[in-house]
Scaffold this motif. Structure first.
Motif, PDB file in Angstrom:
ATOM      1  N   ALA A 161      -2.124  49.002  47.738  1.00 16.51           N
ATOM      2  CA  ALA A 161      -2.910  48.494  46.609  1.00 16.51           C
ATOM      3  C   ALA A 161      -3.677  47.232  47.025  1.00 16.51           C
ATOM      4  N   ASN A 162      -4.717  46.929  46.283  1.00 12.07           N
ATOM      5  CA  ASN A 162      -5.426  45.658  46.414  1.00 12.07           C
ATOM      6  C   ASN A 162      -4.766  44.641  45.490  1.00 12.07           C
ATOM      7  N   PHE A 163      -5.028  43.363  45.718  1.00  6.11           N
ATOM      8  CA  PHE A 163      -4.366  42.352  44.903  1.00  6.11           C
ATOM      9  C   PHE A 163      -5.215  41.101  44.761  1.00  6.11           C
ATOM     10  N   VAL A 164      -4.969  40.390  43.672  1.00 10.22           N
ATOM     11  CA  VAL A 164      -5.461  39.030  43.482  1.00 10.22           C
ATOM     12  C   VAL A 164      -4.297  38.210  42.918  1.00 10.22           C
ATOM     13  N   LEU A 165      -4.242  36.938  43.276  1.00  9.79           N
ATOM     14  CA  LEU A 165      -3.210  36.039  42.768  1.00  9.79           C
ATOM     15  C   LEU A 165      -3.844  35.010  41.842  1.00  9.79           C
ATOM     16  N   SER A 166      -3.281  34.875  40.657  1.00 11.44           N
ATOM     17  CA  SER A 166      -3.716  33.854  39.697  1.00 11.44           C
ATOM     18  C   SER A 166      -2.500  32.980  39.424  1.00 11.44           C
ATOM     19  N   SER A 167      -2.287  32.001  40.290  1.00  9.72           N
ATOM     20  CA  SER A 167      -1.019  31.280  40.257  1.00  9.72           C
ATOM     21  C   SER A 167      -1.226  29.783  40.482  1.00  9.72           C
ATOM     22  N   VAL A 168      -0.353  28.999  39.852  1.00  6.79           N
ATOM     23  CA  VAL A 168      -0.424  27.539  39.934  1.00  6.79           C
ATOM     24  C   VAL A 168       0.994  26.987  40.030  1.00  6.79           C
ATOM     25  N   SER A 169       1.260  26.177  41.028  1.00 10.59           N
ATOM     26  CA  SER A 169       2.580  25.560  41.164  1.00 10.59           C
ATOM     27  C   SER A 169       2.910  24.716  39.934  1.00 10.59           C
ATOM     28  N   GLY A 170       4.162  24.813  39.510  1.00 10.56           N
ATOM     29  CA  GLY A 170       4.652  23.953  38.436  1.00 10.56           C
ATOM     30  C   GLY A 170       4.246  24.372  37.037  1.00 10.56           C
ATOM     31  N   ILE A 171       3.525  25.485  36.901  1.00  7.82           N
ATOM     32  CA  ILE A 171       2.966  25.843  35.595  1.00  7.82           C
ATOM     33  C   ILE A 171       3.914  26.742  34.807  1.00  7.82           C
ATOM     34  N   GLY A 172       3.792  26.656  33.485  1.00  5.90           N
ATOM     35  CA  GLY A 172       4.623  27.466  32.611  1.00  5.90           C
ATOM     36  C   GLY A 172       3.830  28.088  31.493  1.00  5.90           C
ATOM     37  N   VAL A 173       4.558  28.647  30.535  1.00 10.50           N
ATOM     38  CA  VAL A 173       3.948  29.322  29.386  1.00 10.50           C
ATOM     39  C   VAL A 173       3.694  28.329  28.251  1.00 10.50           C
ATOM     40  N   TYR A 174       4.727  27.529  27.898  1.00 12.73           N
ATOM     41  CA  TYR A 174       4.504  26.534  26.838  1.00 12.73           C
ATOM     42  C   TYR A 174       4.683  25.101  27.330  1.00 12.73           C
ATOM     43  N   ARG A 175       5.247  24.937  28.532  1.00 13.72           N
ATOM     44  CA  ARG A 175       5.319  23.622  29.161  1.00 13.72           C
ATOM     45  C   ARG A 175       5.449  23.828  30.669  1.00 13.72           C
ATOM     46  N   ASN A 176       5.108  22.788  31.419  1.00  9.92           N
ATOM     47  CA  ASN A 176       5.173  22.857  32.874  1.00  9.92           C
ATOM     48  C   ASN A 176       6.472  22.216  33.372  1.00  9.92           C
ATOM     49  N   TRP A 177       6.625  22.127  34.684  1.00  6.76           N
ATOM     50  CA  TRP A 177       7.919  21.679  35.214  1.00  6.76           C
ATOM     51  C   TRP A 177       8.253  20.245  34.801  1.00  6.76           C
ATOM     52  N   ASN A 178       7.210  19.409  34.599  1.00  5.87           N
ATOM     53  CA  ASN A 178       7.487  18.010  34.250  1.00  5.87           C
ATOM     54  C   ASN A 178       6.457  17.467  33.268  1.00  5.87           C
ATOM     55  N   SER A 179       5.785  18.358  32.532  1.00  3.60           N
ATOM     56  CA  SER A 179       4.771  17.924  31.560  1.00  3.60           C
ATOM     57  C   SER A 179       4.632  18.977  30.470  1.00  3.60           C
ATOM     58  N   ASP A 180       3.945  18.597  29.415  1.00  2.19           N
ATOM     59  CA  ASP A 180       3.713  19.538  28.312  1.00  2.19           C
ATOM     60  C   ASP A 180       2.490  20.422  28.546  1.00  2.19           C
ATOM     61  N   GLY A 181       1.728  20.131  29.589  1.00  5.17           N
ATOM     62  CA  GLY A 181       0.551  20.947  29.849  1.00  5.17           C
ATOM     63  C   GLY A 181      -0.407  20.224  30.779  1.00  5.17           C
ATOM     64  N   PRO A 182      -1.562  20.847  31.057  1.00  5.31           N
ATOM     65  CA  PRO A 182      -2.019  22.143  30.562  1.00  5.31           C
ATOM     66  C   PRO A 182      -1.251  23.305  31.196  1.00  5.31           C
ATOM     67  N   THR A 183      -0.900  24.281  30.368  1.00  4.62           N
ATOM     68  CA  THR A 183      -0.113  25.429  30.793  1.00  4.62           C
ATOM     69  C   THR A 183      -1.028  26.576  31.219  1.00  4.62           C
ATOM     70  N   MET A 184      -0.434  27.665  31.700  1.00  4.90           N
ATOM     71  CA  MET A 184      -1.245  28.799  32.145  1.00  4.90           C
ATOM     72  C   MET A 184      -2.166  29.333  31.038  1.00  4.90           C
ATOM     73  N   PRO A 185      -1.702  29.468  29.782  1.00  2.00           N
ATOM     74  CA  PRO A 185      -2.652  29.900  28.746  1.00  2.00           C
ATOM     75  C   PRO A 185      -3.848  28.965  28.592  1.00  2.00           C
ATOM     76  N   ASP A 186      -3.678  27.676  28.920  1.00  2.00           N
ATOM     77  CA  ASP A 186      -4.766  26.709  28.806  1.00  2.00           C
ATOM     78  C   ASP A 186      -5.789  26.836  29.931  1.00  2.00           C
ATOM     79  N   VAL A 187      -5.357  27.284  31.117  1.00  2.00           N
ATOM     80  CA  VAL A 187      -6.234  27.231  32.291  1.00  2.00           C
ATOM     81  C   VAL A 187      -6.615  28.600  32.853  1.00  2.00           C
ATOM     82  N   TYR A 188      -6.024  29.667  32.361  1.00  2.24           N
ATOM     83  CA  TYR A 188      -6.241  30.996  32.946  1.00  2.24           C
ATOM     84  C   TYR A 188      -7.711  31.392  32.981  1.00  2.24           C
ATOM     85  N   GLU A 189      -8.470  31.005  31.973  1.00  2.00           N
ATOM     86  CA  GLU A 189      -9.880  31.401  31.912  1.00  2.00           C
ATOM     87  C   GLU A 189     -10.783  30.523  32.780  1.00  2.00           C
TER      88      GLU A 189
END
Length: 332
Positions: A161-189
């Motif tokens: 298969a072919n692939f693309v990665l859309s990934s960010v270290s430390g990021i989460g769904v509603y909060r990140n590893w040490n902050s409230d954001g910006p989270t993946m929903p905030d930056v995906y676009e």
């Protein structure tokens, strides 16, 4: 030419490689070719890596103040194929491919096979996975990145298969590893997953058959122990995740969505994460009964051997082997 991943074509600087494992292919005749590459920071560095004739070679350091082209050499003369990859993630900064010099250069077109998009955090990036050149705890964070050998690219290669990665270290769904954001929903676009960047990604560039989402490790994180961190909120996590899946579905209405848990979360938190992902699946399946049901995969617990508790390149091979039958069913 078909670049895979997040990229921008710039008149002055050529191909801007942005996301983890963003890659482009070409062929040349002879024994060697040269890559003219640069990065924005004169004092910084970044990493490429490459395949020659289908065989992975190594990481290449791109130094900010260097004007010397990167030479790729084959063991024999003749026609050779190269796939050039960005080893690091978007937040490390871009690598510009300004020019490729060689004989009989031909851009490689899209490889046959389905496309999988892997959305995730540092694990999906292949961050902290490869201390073979710079030991854990030394150098810069991205010195141990190896996106090519992360689980997503490994799974895709194993399945043709072919692939693309859309990934960010430390990021989460509603909060990140040490902050409230910006989270993946905030930056995906955003084209480079940076909240402040007004430039958006053109989602018409790719049409993945499967979109894999692996987010949750950082939502469960206790942070650095210094900044106040509230207990994990299951309701916020599920609600935010459902909204994010809706966003992804809006971009790719026909894609199969797959949710992955985390190999780094064990004990009671592992059970909580699995219950949350099941709740996301049940909610989405109920809202979109005409669509393909969401697929779920719960990782086996892992004692990761990379830097700072992350999977190393050998651990990624184990994760990929575990995931192969799961993804094989989704792309058949």
């Amino acid at each position: 030419m078909t670049p895979y991943g997040r990229f921008v074509l710039r008149q002055d600087q050529g191909l801007e490689m942005i996301s983890s494992a963003m890659h482009v292919g070409f062929s040349f005749e002879g024994k060697s070719c040269q890559i003219v590459a640069s990065i924005p920071s004169a004092n910084g560095h970044n990493y490429l890596q490459y395949e020659l004739d289908g065989v992975y070679q190594k990481r290449i350091k791109v130094v900010g103040n260097s004007t010397i082209p990167i030479s790729l050499t084959a063991p024999t003369a003749g026609k050779h194929t190269v796939w050039l990859y960005k080893a690091t993630e978007a937040h490390t900064g871009p690598i510009f491919i300004q020019k490729i010099v060689g004989n009989q250069l031909v851009a490689l077109q899209q490889r046959n096979g389905p496309l999988i998009e892997f959305i995730g955090n540092s694990i999906t990036c292949g961050a902290a996975a490869d201390p073979s050149e710079v030991a854990c705890g030394s150098g810069q964070y991205h010195d141990q990145h190896n996106a090519y050998l992360a689980y997503g690219p490994r799974v895709a290669r194993a399945l043709g298969a072919n692939f693309v990665l859309s990934s960010v270290s430390g990021i989460g769904v509603y909060r990140n590893w040490n902050s409230d954001g910006p989270t993946m929903p905030d930056v995906y676009e955003k084209v480079d997953f940076q909240a402040a960047n007004p430039q958006r990604w053109n989602f018409a560039a790719f049409t993945p058959q499967v979109v894999s989402i692996a987010l949750g490790t950082n939502d469960f994180s206790k942070g650095d122990g210094k900044k106040e961190r509230l207990p994990f909120d299951s309701a916020r996590y599920v609600n935010s995740y459902v909204k994010f899946v809706q966003l992804v579905k809006a971009k790719y209405p026909k894609a199969q969505i797959a949710l992955l848990s985390s190999p780094m979360i064990n004990g009671k938190n592992r059970e909580t994460l699995q219950n949350c992902l099941l709740a996301v699946k049940n909610s989405m399946d109920a809202m979109t009964p005409a669509d393909k049901p969401l697929a779920l995969h719960f990782f086996q617990p892992m004692q990761a051997r990379g830097c700072a508790g992350h999977p190393n390149v050998d651990d990624h091979a184990i994760l990929a082997q575990e995931l192969e039958p799961f993804f094989k069913k989704l792309i058949r």
